[in-house]
Design a protein around this motif. Structure first.
Motif, PDB file in Angstrom:
ATOM      1  N   UNK A  21     -67.146  75.067 -15.777  1.00 19.83           N
ATOM      2  CA  UNK A  21     -66.867  73.640 -15.992  1.00 19.83           C
ATOM      3  C   UNK A  21     -66.577  73.384 -17.466  1.00 19.83           C
ATOM      4  N   UNK A  22     -66.068  72.217 -17.749  1.00 19.32           N
ATOM      5  CA  UNK A  22     -65.704  71.845 -19.108  1.00 19.32           C
ATOM      6  C   UNK A  22     -66.889  71.941 -20.063  1.00 19.32           C
ATOM      7  N   UNK A  23     -66.602  72.298 -21.303  1.00 18.50           N
ATOM      8  CA  UNK A  23     -67.654  72.469 -22.300  1.00 18.50           C
ATOM      9  C   UNK A  23     -68.002  73.926 -22.506  1.00 18.50           C
ATOM     10  N   UNK A  24     -67.518  74.787 -21.588  1.00 15.99           N
ATOM     11  CA  UNK A  24     -67.860  76.203 -21.646  1.00 15.99           C
ATOM     12  C   UNK A  24     -67.364  76.919 -22.886  1.00 15.99           C
ATOM     13  N   UNK A  25     -66.318  76.399 -23.515  1.00 12.42           N
ATOM     14  CA  UNK A  25     -65.732  77.084 -24.682  1.00 12.42           C
ATOM     15  C   UNK A  25     -66.726  77.277 -25.819  1.00 12.42           C
ATOM     16  N   UNK A  26     -67.540  76.266 -26.092  1.00 14.74           N
ATOM     17  CA  UNK A  26     -68.491  76.394 -27.209  1.00 14.74           C
ATOM     18  C   UNK A  26     -69.829  76.965 -26.754  1.00 14.74           C
ATOM     19  N   UNK A  27     -70.128  76.843 -25.458  1.00 11.54           N
ATOM     20  CA  UNK A  27     -71.453  77.248 -24.968  1.00 11.54           C
ATOM     21  C   UNK A  27     -71.637  78.756 -24.963  1.00 11.54           C
ATOM     22  N   UNK A  28     -70.534  79.495 -24.805  1.00  7.83           N
ATOM     23  CA  UNK A  28     -70.571  80.958 -24.930  1.00  7.83           C
ATOM     24  C   UNK A  28     -69.542  81.368 -25.971  1.00  7.83           C
ATOM     25  N   UNK A  29     -69.976  82.121 -26.964  1.00  4.24           N
ATOM     26  CA  UNK A  29     -69.057  82.484 -28.047  1.00  4.24           C
ATOM     27  C   UNK A  29     -69.419  83.840 -28.640  1.00  4.24           C
ATOM     28  N   UNK A  30     -68.408  84.694 -28.754  1.00  2.00           N
ATOM     29  CA  UNK A  30     -68.553  85.913 -29.566  1.00  2.00           C
ATOM     30  C   UNK A  30     -67.305  85.984 -30.447  1.00  2.00           C
ATOM     31  N   UNK A  58     -55.712  68.544 -18.449  1.00  7.07           N
ATOM     32  CA  UNK A  58     -54.482  68.041 -17.842  1.00  7.07           C
ATOM     33  C   UNK A  58     -53.832  69.115 -16.973  1.00  7.07           C
ATOM     34  N   UNK A  59     -53.361  68.714 -15.794  1.00  6.94           N
ATOM     35  CA  UNK A  59     -52.655  69.583 -14.849  1.00  6.94           C
ATOM     36  C   UNK A  59     -53.497  70.779 -14.400  1.00  6.94           C
ATOM     37  N   UNK A  60     -54.821  70.680 -14.544  1.00  2.37           N
ATOM     38  CA  UNK A  60     -55.737  71.735 -14.072  1.00  2.37           C
ATOM     39  C   UNK A  60     -55.352  73.113 -14.617  1.00  2.37           C
ATOM     40  N   UNK A  61     -55.001  73.175 -15.883  1.00  5.48           N
ATOM     41  CA  UNK A  61     -54.561  74.415 -16.516  1.00  5.48           C
ATOM     42  C   UNK A  61     -55.746  75.383 -16.643  1.00  5.48           C
ATOM     43  N   UNK A  62     -55.784  76.388 -15.762  1.00  3.91           N
ATOM     44  CA  UNK A  62     -56.910  77.332 -15.729  1.00  3.91           C
ATOM     45  C   UNK A  62     -57.058  78.125 -17.027  1.00  3.91           C
ATOM     46  N   UNK A  63     -55.974  78.294 -17.763  1.00  4.32           N
ATOM     47  CA  UNK A  63     -56.078  79.053 -19.012  1.00  4.32           C
ATOM     48  C   UNK A  63     -56.712  78.223 -20.127  1.00  4.32           C
ATOM     49  N   UNK A  64     -56.872  76.905 -19.890  1.00  5.63           N
ATOM     50  CA  UNK A  64     -57.498  76.043 -20.892  1.00  5.63           C
ATOM     51  C   UNK A  64     -58.926  75.644 -20.549  1.00  5.63           C
ATOM     52  N   UNK A  65     -59.258  75.568 -19.257  1.00  8.06           N
ATOM     53  CA  UNK A  65     -60.613  75.151 -18.871  1.00  8.06           C
ATOM     54  C   UNK A  65     -61.610  76.202 -19.348  1.00  8.06           C
ATOM     55  N   UNK A  66     -62.575  75.788 -20.178  1.00  3.66           N
ATOM     56  CA  UNK A  66     -63.532  76.724 -20.793  1.00  3.66           C
ATOM     57  C   UNK A  66     -62.792  77.889 -21.461  1.00  3.66           C
ATOM     58  N   UNK A  67     -61.612  77.582 -22.009  1.00  3.67           N
ATOM     59  CA  UNK A  67     -60.755  78.568 -22.692  1.00  3.67           C
ATOM     60  C   UNK A  67     -60.383  79.759 -21.806  1.00  3.67           C
ATOM     61  N   UNK A  76     -60.455  79.342  -8.498  1.00  2.03           N
ATOM     62  CA  UNK A  76     -60.090  78.215  -7.624  1.00  2.03           C
ATOM     63  C   UNK A  76     -60.550  76.904  -8.244  1.00  2.03           C
ATOM     64  N   UNK A  77     -59.616  75.967  -8.425  1.00  2.37           N
ATOM     65  CA  UNK A  77     -59.998  74.610  -8.843  1.00  2.37           C
ATOM     66  C   UNK A  77     -60.675  73.932  -7.657  1.00  2.37           C
ATOM     67  N   UNK A  78     -61.915  73.475  -7.848  1.00  5.08           N
ATOM     68  CA  UNK A  78     -62.632  72.827  -6.733  1.00  5.08           C
ATOM     69  C   UNK A  78     -62.777  71.313  -6.936  1.00  5.08           C
ATOM     70  N   UNK A  79     -62.481  70.829  -8.122  1.00  2.00           N
ATOM     71  CA  UNK A  79     -62.558  69.378  -8.373  1.00  2.00           C
ATOM     72  C   UNK A  79     -61.784  69.046  -9.637  1.00  2.00           C
ATOM     73  N   UNK A  80     -61.233  67.824  -9.677  1.00  2.00           N
ATOM     74  CA  UNK A  80     -60.553  67.375 -10.895  1.00  2.00           C
ATOM     75  C   UNK A  80     -60.673  65.851 -11.027  1.00  2.00           C
TER      76      UNK A  80
END
Length: 425
Positions: free
Chosen positions: A140-149, A207-216, A270-274
Motif C-alpha cells: 500500500x501507499x507509503x511503502x517507499x519510505x517505510x523500507x529503505x536500503x 494516478x492510473x494505478x501505475x504499479x511501478x510507482x506504488x511503494x516505488x 494485482x491492483x485490489x483497490x483504488x
C-alpha cells in the motif's frame, strides 16, 4: 465513525450530509472490505489467474505501507498464515497483535534507521523461503519510505533528497523514479531472486494505478531509467541542492557504470483497490440523499486542480461534485497544513461570489501534510481575500481552518487510497 470530530463539525444538515458522504468514502477504503473480494479460504482470485492455496506447503505475508497491518489482519482472518512481517508508519498502532507477525514502525514520509532495519529483515525472511511456499506481498501507499536500503549513498543523503523532493512539487511518479535509482530493493529488486512463489496484492495510491510507482514498485519492476531521474533533478532545479554523491550515482548509472533497475515483472501484482472505489461509494451515498452527482479525478499542480474543480461545480440546486486523486503542492512557507486543507482554502478563495456551497477534502490515510488532521470542511463564507492570500503564502492552511474550527480529524486510518472530497450546492 472514522471521522472523530463528526459531532462538532456536523452543525448544519448540509454539513452532516457532506460528512456522511466522506465517511462512506473512507469506509470503502477499508482493507477488511476489500481483501475478501479477492481471497477465500481455498483460493486467491486475480484478473488473469486463480491461485489454489492447497498447492503450497506454507503461506507467509510481507506487508508494507500505511495499510500493512489492516491488510494483514483482513487476510489472516480468511486463510492460515504461518508467519510474516508488517511495516507501518511510526505513530500508527498495529491493528493486529499476534506472535506470528514481526512488526516495524518506520519513518514516513522520510525513511529512518527502522526503515533500513525492516528492509534487511524482509530480505533475510525471503532468503529463508523455499520452493513450494507462497509469500503474499500486501502493498500500500507509503511503502517507499517505510523500507529503505540506500545504494551507494548514505541514509542521511537519502533523507535529505527526500525532503527536497517533498517540498519541490514533484509528482509521486517523479519522486519514486529517483527513489528507485538510489535503492537496493525498489523497482522490483526485492523479489528479483526469490526462490518461492510470490504474488502482490496492491492498494493503489497513484494516478492510473501505475504499479511501478506504488511503494516505488518494490515487488514489481521499473519502467524508468537513470536519465529520467536526472531530468527530474533538472526540472525542479535541484542539481545544485542535492548531495554530490547522489548526483554522481545518477550520472554513473546514465553512463552505464551501474546496473539499471529490473525491467521485467518477476511475480504477479494485482491492483485490489483504488481511489475510484471511494468515489463510486460516495456517489451512491450522495444519490441516497437526493443529490444530482458529478465525479472527477484531479492530479498535478494544486492551482490547476482548483481551477478544474471550480469549472466543474454544477449550476443546479441540490447537486454534488465528488472528486478524488492527489495534488502536488510546492511548500513556500513555514506554516502547518497539507494538500487537502490547502485545496479547500483555495476553492474557498475562488468561490466567494458563488451561492452557498459546502466544500470538503480529506486524505484517506487520515494525515494531511505536517498536521494531525485529515483535511478540512467549510461553507463558502465571506472572508477577506487578503487574509486567505496571507495564509496560502505561508503554507498555513491548517492554522486557517483551526481558527475556523473546520479541520477534520480521523487519526491514522490504516489505509491509503489517495484523497477524496466534495462540494455540495
Amino acid at each position: 465513525m472514522i471521522i472523530q470530530n463528526y459531532k462538532d463539525l456536523a452543525n448544519t444538515e448540509k454539513k452532516k450530509e457532506c460528512l456522511d458522504i466522506l465517511e462512506t468514502g473512507l469506509k470503502a477504503a477499508d482493507p477488511e472490505y476489500i481483501i475478501s473480494k479477492f481471497v477465500t479460504p481455498e483460493e486467491i482470485k486475480l484478473d488473469d489467474k486463480t491461485i489454489q492455496l492447497k498447492d503450497f506447503s506454507d503461506i507467509y505475508t510481507i506487508a508494507f505501507g500505511k495499510a500493512g497491518d489492516s491488510m494483514t489482519r483482513a487476510i489472516n482472518a480468511i486463510i492460515s498464515i504461518k508467519s510474516g512481517i508488517i511495516v507501518i508508519p511510526k505513530g500508527s498502532k498495529s491493528k493486529i497483535k499476534s506472535k506470528k507477525f514481526q512488526i516495524f514502525n518506520s519513518g514516513h514520509p522520510k525513511p529512518d534507521q527502522t526503515s533500513v532495519k525492516a528492509a534487511k529483515e524482509v530480505i533475510k525472511f525471503l532468503q529463508n523461503r523455499r520452493e513450494g511456499e507462497l509469500v503474499i506481498f500486501l502493498v500500500s501507499g507509503g511503502g517507499s519510505s517505510l523500507m529503505a536500503i540506500p545504494d551507494g549513498i548514505t541514509l542521511d543523503d537519502k533523507i535529505f533528497v527526500t525532503d527536497l523532493l517533498l517540498k519541490s512539487g514533484a509528482s509521486i511518479q517523479e519522486f519514486n523514479c529517483i527513489r528507485k535509482h538510489l535503492s537496493k530493493i525498489k523497482g522490483g529488486k526485492l523479489v528479483e531472486n526469490i526462490k518461492c512463489e510470490g504474488i502482490g496484492l496492491v492498494m493503489s495510491d497513484v494516478e492510473e494505478d501505475d504499479l511501478s510507482s506504488i511503494a516505488s514498485g518494490t515487488t514489481y519492476m521499473d519502467d524508468t531509467n537513470f536519465l529520467d531521474a536526472l531530468n527530474i533533478i533538472n526540472k525542479y532545479k535541484l542539481r545544485h541542492k542535492i548531495p554530490l554523491e547522489i548526483l554522481k550515482r545518477l550520472e554513473d548509472g546514465f553512463e552505464g557504470k551501474i546496473l539499471e533497475t529490473p525491467k521485467k515483472e518477476k511475480i504477479i501484482n494485482q491492483i485490489i483497490a483504488n481511489n475510484m472505489d471511494c468515489i463510486k461509494a460516495m456517489e451512491i451515498k450522495a444519490k441516497e440523499f437526493g443529490y444530482k452527482t458529478k465525479t472527477l479525478q484531479i492530479f498535478g499542480n494544486i492551482k490547476d486542480a482548483t481551477r478544474t474543480i471550480i469549472e466543474n461545480i454544477p449550476n443546479e440546486e441540490k447537486s454534488c461534485l465528488i472528486f478524488g486523486g492527489e495534488t502536488t503542492v510546492e511548500v513556500i512557507g513555514k506554516g502547518t497544513g497539507g494538500r487537502n486543507q490547502e485545496l479547500v482554502l483555495r476553492i474557498l478563495k475562488n468561490t466567494q461570489n458563488f451561492r452557498k456551497l459546502i466544500i470538503a477534502s480529506i486524505g484517506t490515510d487520515g494525515i494531511d501534510g505536517n498536521t494531525l488532521f485529515a483535511g478540512a470542511i467549510t461553507e463558502n463564507i465571506k472572508i477577506d481575500l487578503s487574509v486567505i492570500k496571507e495564509f496560502l503564502k505561508n503554507s498555513d492552511s491548517g492554522r486557517f481552518f483551526q481558527k475556523q474550527k473546520g479541520n477534520i480529524r480521523t487519526d491514522t486510518t490504516h489505509t491509503n487510497l489517495m484523497d477524496i472530497g466534495l462540494i455540495l450546492r
